[in-house]
Design a protein around this motif. Structure first.
Motif, PDB file in Angstrom:
ATOM      1  N   ALA A  65       0.828  -1.201   0.000  1.00  0.00           N
ATOM      2  CA  ALA A  65       0.000   0.000   0.000  1.00  0.00           C
ATOM      3  C   ALA A  65       0.864   1.253   0.000  1.00  0.00           C
ATOM      4  O   ALA A  65       1.864   1.336   0.715  1.00  0.00           O
ATOM      5  N   GLY A  66       0.513   2.221  -0.832  1.00  0.00           N
ATOM      6  CA  GLY A  66       1.227   3.487  -0.906  1.00  0.00           C
ATOM      7  C   GLY A  66       2.500   3.457  -1.708  1.00  0.00           C
ATOM      8  O   GLY A  66       3.174   4.476  -1.848  1.00  0.00           O
ATOM      9  N   ALA A  67       2.857   2.296  -2.274  1.00  0.00           N
ATOM     10  CA  ALA A  67       4.120   2.156  -3.009  1.00  0.00           C
ATOM     11  C   ALA A  67       3.936   2.220  -4.517  1.00  0.00           C
ATOM     12  O   ALA A  67       4.918   2.145  -5.253  1.00  0.00           O
ATOM     13  N   ASP A  68       2.700   2.355  -4.999  1.00  0.00           N
ATOM     14  CA  ASP A  68       2.430   2.368  -6.443  1.00  0.00           C
ATOM     15  C   ASP A  68       3.095   1.186  -7.111  1.00  0.00           C
ATOM     16  O   ASP A  68       3.867   1.328  -8.066  1.00  0.00           O
ATOM     17  N   ALA A  69       2.809  -0.012  -6.579  1.00  0.00           N
ATOM     18  CA  ALA A  69       3.439  -1.246  -7.058  1.00  0.00           C
ATOM     19  C   ALA A  69       2.463  -2.149  -7.797  1.00  0.00           C
ATOM     20  O   ALA A  69       2.726  -3.338  -7.959  1.00  0.00           O
ATOM     21  N   ARG A  70       1.345  -1.610  -8.272  1.00  0.00           N
ATOM     22  CA  ARG A  70       0.414  -2.387  -9.080  1.00  0.00           C
ATOM     23  C   ARG A  70       1.048  -2.691 -10.443  1.00  0.00           C
ATOM     24  O   ARG A  70       1.975  -2.003 -10.864  1.00  0.00           O
ATOM     25  N   TYR A  71       0.494  -3.657 -11.166  1.00  0.00           N
ATOM     26  CA  TYR A  71       1.099  -3.965 -12.464  1.00  0.00           C
ATOM     27  C   TYR A  71       0.998  -2.800 -13.449  1.00  0.00           C
ATOM     28  O   TYR A  71       1.954  -2.556 -14.221  1.00  0.00           O
ATOM     29  N   PRO A  72      -0.107  -2.001 -13.483  1.00  0.00           N
ATOM     30  CA  PRO A  72      -0.098  -0.838 -14.382  1.00  0.00           C
ATOM     31  C   PRO A  72       0.984   0.176 -14.026  1.00  0.00           C
ATOM     32  O   PRO A  72       1.551   0.826 -14.925  1.00  0.00           O
ATOM     33  N   ASP A  73       1.302   0.335 -12.734  1.00  0.00           N
ATOM     34  CA  ASP A  73       2.404   1.223 -12.329  1.00  0.00           C
ATOM     35  C   ASP A  73       3.734   0.695 -12.849  1.00  0.00           C
ATOM     36  O   ASP A  73       4.562   1.443 -13.375  1.00  0.00           O
ATOM     37  N   ALA A  74       3.950  -0.610 -12.680  1.00  0.00           N
ATOM     38  CA  ALA A  74       5.192  -1.226 -13.160  1.00  0.00           C
ATOM     39  C   ALA A  74       5.299  -1.127 -14.678  1.00  0.00           C
ATOM     40  O   ALA A  74       6.402  -0.937 -15.222  1.00  0.00           O
ATOM     41  N   LEU A  75       4.187  -1.249 -15.381  1.00  0.00           N
ATOM     42  CA  LEU A  75       4.201  -1.114 -16.838  1.00  0.00           C
ATOM     43  C   LEU A  75       4.561   0.304 -17.247  1.00  0.00           C
ATOM     44  O   LEU A  75       5.365   0.510 -18.178  1.00  0.00           O
ATOM     45  N   ALA A  76       4.008   1.314 -16.563  1.00  0.00           N
ATOM     46  CA  ALA A  76       4.350   2.704 -16.870  1.00  0.00           C
ATOM     47  C   ALA A  76       5.831   2.963 -16.634  1.00  0.00           C
ATOM     48  O   ALA A  76       6.488   3.647 -17.433  1.00  0.00           O
ATOM     49  N   GLU A  77       6.384   2.414 -15.554  1.00  0.00           N
ATOM     50  CA  GLU A  77       7.804   2.599 -15.269  1.00  0.00           C
ATOM     51  C   GLU A  77       8.671   1.907 -16.315  1.00  0.00           C
ATOM     52  O   GLU A  77       9.715   2.420 -16.726  1.00  0.00           O
ATOM     53  N   ARG A  78       8.243   0.743 -16.766  1.00  0.00           N
ATOM     54  CA  ARG A  78       8.989   0.039 -17.823  1.00  0.00           C
ATOM     55  C   ARG A  78       8.990   0.826 -19.130  1.00  0.00           C
ATOM     56  O   ARG A  78      10.011   0.926 -19.813  1.00  0.00           O
ATOM     57  N   LEU A  79       7.862   1.397 -19.483  1.00  0.00           N
ATOM     58  CA  LEU A  79       7.787   2.219 -20.685  1.00  0.00           C
ATOM     59  C   LEU A  79       8.709   3.425 -20.579  1.00  0.00           C
ATOM     60  O   LEU A  79       9.421   3.757 -21.547  1.00  0.00           O
ATOM     61  N   MET A  80       8.730   4.072 -19.413  1.00  0.00           N
ATOM     62  CA  MET A  80       9.622   5.213 -19.211  1.00  0.00           C
ATOM     63  C   MET A  80      11.080   4.801 -19.325  1.00  0.00           C
ATOM     64  O   MET A  80      11.888   5.478 -19.970  1.00  0.00           O
ATOM     65  N   ALA A  81      11.437   3.684 -18.719  1.00  0.00           N
ATOM     66  CA  ALA A  81      12.822   3.221 -18.723  1.00  0.00           C
ATOM     67  C   ALA A  81      13.320   2.926 -20.130  1.00  0.00           C
ATOM     68  O   ALA A  81      14.522   3.043 -20.409  1.00  0.00           O
ATOM     69  N   GLN A  82      12.413   2.558 -21.028  1.00  0.00           N
ATOM     70  CA  GLN A  82      12.792   2.249 -22.399  1.00  0.00           C
ATOM     71  C   GLN A  82      12.576   3.422 -23.348  1.00  0.00           C
ATOM     72  O   GLN A  82      12.619   3.255 -24.573  1.00  0.00           O
ATOM     73  N   GLY A  83      12.350   4.608 -22.784  1.00  0.00           N
ATOM     74  CA  GLY A  83      12.188   5.791 -23.613  1.00  0.00           C
ATOM     75  C   GLY A  83      10.898   5.821 -24.393  1.00  0.00           C
ATOM     76  O   GLY A  83      10.804   6.489 -25.426  1.00  0.00           O
ATOM     77  N   ARG A  84       9.883   5.108 -23.918  1.00  0.00           N
ATOM     78  CA  ARG A  84       8.603   5.030 -24.619  1.00  0.00           C
ATOM     79  C   ARG A  84       7.463   5.479 -23.703  1.00  0.00           C
ATOM     80  O   ARG A  84       6.372   4.926 -23.730  1.00  0.00           O
TER      81      ARG A  84
END
Length: 418
Positions: free
Chosen positions: A225-244
């Motif tokens: 809770a409060g860590a923004d660790a849902r799968y959509p959060d992880a997907l957004a972070e992955r997209l950012m990490a790959q410049g997308r």
């Protein structure tokens, strides 16, 4: 809280206000120049035994402060509020937004008062949305914002989102411009009335949104809770990490089903799909992960939250998925089908339910009716027993992943499919 109540709720589960204006989302077309930065799916209020009953009792001479993490940056923003399930027009006395501090605190100097057609107060008709006027507050992707709403009179039962996996706070009186946390002595893990944050003036140009549509697994139950660790959060972070980088908007509702409404688990997916997914600003792709609750609830004794719970077949679920596919394609939106993850050992697991899950997954993989497929089943399955979640990825209830499991789900998404 009993195990039955827990699964029932989460299984992949007014005095006169100040002078006000009545505004709906149609006041300005959302697709023109605004991008979705954060969203949630709202549901009708209900009494429950696992959090304070704010939704059922509503607010009166109180401020409610809510924290969200946005997925897109911009030079200006606005918020959306919903009275979709109100029994009467909602009278909002005032609203503000600020950068988040610790807990209920906000960063001094960042508080911005919000207006609605230049008025501090507004009235939202029953079943309608309210969009604020734009304000200048430059924000970055993945930044946390705090929205504070004040209600001078009694609201009655509140349109809300039950499973926020994030704390909201309540204080007596008007604390719209109070940076401190001291007055906010109550908290709960739900969002109230707030259903979207939109931005414009994005650096680097605009990107089309992805909507993650589903049940408690999309909602993030089992994550920290409060860590923004849902799968959509992880997907957004992955997209950012790959410049997308692009917005990933979460439209999950814990306990939601494809084929049947619930008094406490949201309208059925086929009924809410247009509003919660396709009506989001500039949506390009929707990932659909729904169906496990149709199976689970049909294998467990009825309860006030799970009825109706007829014994569902794979063919009935497939017909529901086909309706979602047709609706998405009619709006020229791509739709990605997600296989249903393993659930052996979870409350409500039966061999018959497993047969339905396997038949549904076979169709998702092989039918070619979705534009693409993400195989969450195989990504999460235990190699020693493919009907179970891998122990290292299990939150403990054999149904919902933990933080590591949600990261594995995000990693399973082919970014080109979006």
């Amino acid at each position: 809280m009993s195990q039955v109540t827990k699964v029932m709720l989460i299984a992949a589960l007014t005095t006169a206000p100040l002078a006000a204006s009545s505004v709906s989302a149609a006041a300005e077309p959302r697709g023109s120049r605004w991008d979705g930065a954060w969203a949630t799916a709202v549901q009708r209020p209900f009494k429950n035994d696992w959090s304070p009953a704010w939704a059922d009792e509503g607010f009166n001479r109180q401020s409610v402060r809510q924290v969200v993490r946005i997925g897109a940056g911009g030079s200006r923003l606005r918020i959306r509020l919903s009275n979709a399930y109100g029994a009467a027009p909602l009278h909002l006395t005032g609203a503000s937004v600020a950068r988040t501090g610790e807990g209920a605190a906000v960063l001094p100097g960042t508080i911005r008062s919000l207006t609605f057609r230049s008025s501090a107060a507004a009235t939202i008709p029953v079943g309608e949305q309210l969009v604020s006027d734009p304000i200048a507050l430059p924000v970055r992707p993945r930044e946390r914002l705090t929205v504070t709403l004040y209600f001078q009179g009694a609201t009655g039962p509140s349109t809300f989102h039950a499973l926020a996996m994030e704390m909201s706070y309540r204080a007596g009186g008007d604390h719209l411009r109070d940076p401190g946390a001291g007055a906010f002595t109550e908290s709960t893990a739900s969002w109230y009335y707030l259903d979207g944050v939109e931005v414009t003036g994005r650096p680097g140009g605009r990107k089309r949104a992805v909507v993650a549509f589903g049940d408690s697994i999309t909602d993030g139950y089992g994550s920290t809770a409060g860590a923004d660790a849902r799968y959509p959060d992880a997907l957004a972070e992955r997209l950012m990490a790959q410049g997308r980088a692009r917005p990933v908007l979460n439209a999950g509702i814990a306990g939601n089903k494809v084929l049947n409404d619930s008094t406490c688990l949201g309208e059925k997916a086929t009924a809410r799909f247009q509003r919660d997914a396709l009506d989001q600003p500039r949506v390009r792709t929707v990932i659909v992960l729904e169906g496990i609750n149709d199976i689970l609830h049909s294998e467990t004794p009825p309860s006030p939250c799970t009825v109706p719970n007829p014994r569902v077949t794979a063919q009935e679920l497939i017909a529901g998925y086909r309706k979602l596919i047709r609706t998405a394609h009619a709006s020229k939106v791509r739709i990605v089908g997600a296989t249903l993850p393993p659930f052996k050992g979870a409350y409500g697991y039966t061999e018959r339910g497993e047969e339905v899950r396997e038949a549904v997954n076979k169709w998702i993989r092989s039918s070619r009716e979705y534009d693409a497929v993400v195989d969450f089943d195989r990504a999460l399955a235990d190699p020693a027993d493919l009907d179970r979640i891998r122990p290292a990825l299990d939150s403990g209830d054999h149904l919902h992943p933990n933080d590591a499991g949600y990261r594995i789900m995000a990693a399973a998404v082919d970014l080109d499919s979006l």
